[in-house]
Design an enzyme around this catalytic site. Structure first.
Site, PDB file in Angstrom:
ATOM      1  CG  LEU A  38      -1.984   1.101   1.233  1.00 17.03           C
ATOM      2  CD1 LEU A  38      -3.008   0.883   0.129  1.00 17.03           C
ATOM      3  CD2 LEU A  38      -2.685   1.159   2.590  1.00 17.03           C
ATOM      4  CG  HIS A  94       8.728   4.424   7.651  1.00 16.50           C
ATOM      5  ND1 HIS A  94       8.205   5.633   7.226  1.00 16.50           N
ATOM      6  CD2 HIS A  94      10.012   4.384   7.186  1.00 16.50           C
ATOM      7  CE1 HIS A  94       9.118   6.295   6.542  1.00 16.50           C
ATOM      8  NE2 HIS A  94      10.219   5.560   6.506  1.00 16.50           N
TER       9      HIS A  94
END
Length: 335
Positions: free
Chosen positions: A125, A229
């Site tokens: 994604l 992240h």
């Protein structure tokens, strides 16, 4: 109108651009035109049903229907770990105690495992920066579950997603530099590339055979285990809204978390309704819905204003055109 549709060989230029923009640590998007070309060929064969279902890897592109621009990518891999191991570290709690000293300690260790064999994986994604607002990310993310819901028998009972671990803006990965690199003496990019393009034998050859005690690791490495992240935080929120939860596994290179959910418990899979499309000149409805075809081979998805009327999904011609369907077609709708 934004449309999510199957990727094919003609998307190579766009996919390579997205791979470059995604940055380090995005294993499923290597900056390698040959690897990406093979992936697009596999995606085309998967949608066309020309390969065994368990070998399918469906890649989806987010396209601006007005401009033709490709602004994002998502994917569903039917199974992982069948031909190549799917390695992770499991975070294991170990309790030790000494009654004579009245001491009780809890130690966490990292143990190499291959637990998710045969599971379905949703991943890849990624959206361009200027598309990360306005619902485009949710459309792209949920489209993967609409694809699964169209033909659940093509996918496993359990679904996982791996999220990229912590990297600094200059590409520094604390877990890789302090831990993984000690076992894999190469650049992160090389290890990342080999993970996606080889049989992963190098991991079996070099990975630690014994548990790694987390308390013995440098603080920068300890601090990022199971963390996402910064660019992955919205993706994590979308996964959690669908019912995905961390399952105690982390990536062996960057320590990013793995989340999982039962296929039939994914909110979009569970709640989407199968309806009959009715095309009308005008449709009055307040909020848009997620709408897709009910076929893997002809999969397309949009977010549009659709009026649910009993077993009918009343939609305007432009929505039907985006989905490439005719009046009376079967669609899936998630309000």
């Amino acid at each position: 109108m934004l449309v999510v549709r199957p990727a094919g060989p003609a998307d190579l230029h766009h996919l390579l651009e997205l791979a470059i923009l995604s940055g380090p640590g995005f294993t499923s998007l290597p900056e390698d035109a040959d690897v990406l070309s093979e992936r697009l060929e596999l995606s085309k064969a998967s949608f066309e049903g020309r390969i065994a279902p368990e070998e399918a890897w469906y890649t989806l592109m987010l396209e601006d229907g007005d401009t033709g621009d490709i602004d994002g990518i998502g994917s569903v891999k039917a199974t992982v770990g069948l031909k190549r191991p799917f390695f992770s570290f499991r975070v294991v709690n170990n309790t030790v105690q000494s009654p004579s000293l009245s001491v009780k300690l809890n130690h966490q260790t990292l143990v190499l495992v291959n637990e998710c064999t045969g599971w379905t994986e949703v991943g890849s994604l990624f959206l361009k920066a200027d598309r990360r607002k306005g619902g485009a990310g949710r459309l792209l993310s949920q489209s993967r579950y609409m694809l699964i819901g169209a033909q659940p028998d093509l996918f496993a009972d359990n679904v996982l997603a791996e999220l990229r671990g912590v990297f600094t803006p200059d590409g520094y990965c604390p877990f890789w530099d302090h831990v993984a690199h000690k076992f894999f003496p190469m650049d992160f990019d090389d290890a990342d590339r080999m993970t996606g393009s080889t049989d992963k034998q190098f991991i079996l050859d070099l990975a630690p055979r014994h548990p790694i005690y987390i308390d013995l690791l440098p603080e920068p490495a300890r601090a990022v285990i199971g963390k996402v992240h910064p660019q992955g935080v919205p993706a994590m929120a979308l996964l959690e809204s669908e019912g995905f939860r961390p399952n105690g596994l982390v990536d062996i290179f960057d320590a990013g978390p793995t989340v999982a959910c039962g296929r039939d418990n994914i909110r979009t899979v569970r709640d989407a309704r199968v309806l009959t499309a009715r095309i009308e000149k005008e449709v009055e409805v307040d909020l848009p819905s997620l709408v897709s075809t009910d076929s893997v081979a002809a999969f397309r998805a949009v977010r549009a204003r659709v009026l649910i009327d009993g077993d009918l999904a009343r939609m305007t011609p432009d929505v039907a055109a985006a989905l490439k369907i005719k009046d009376g077609a079967t669609v899936r709708v998630k309000s």
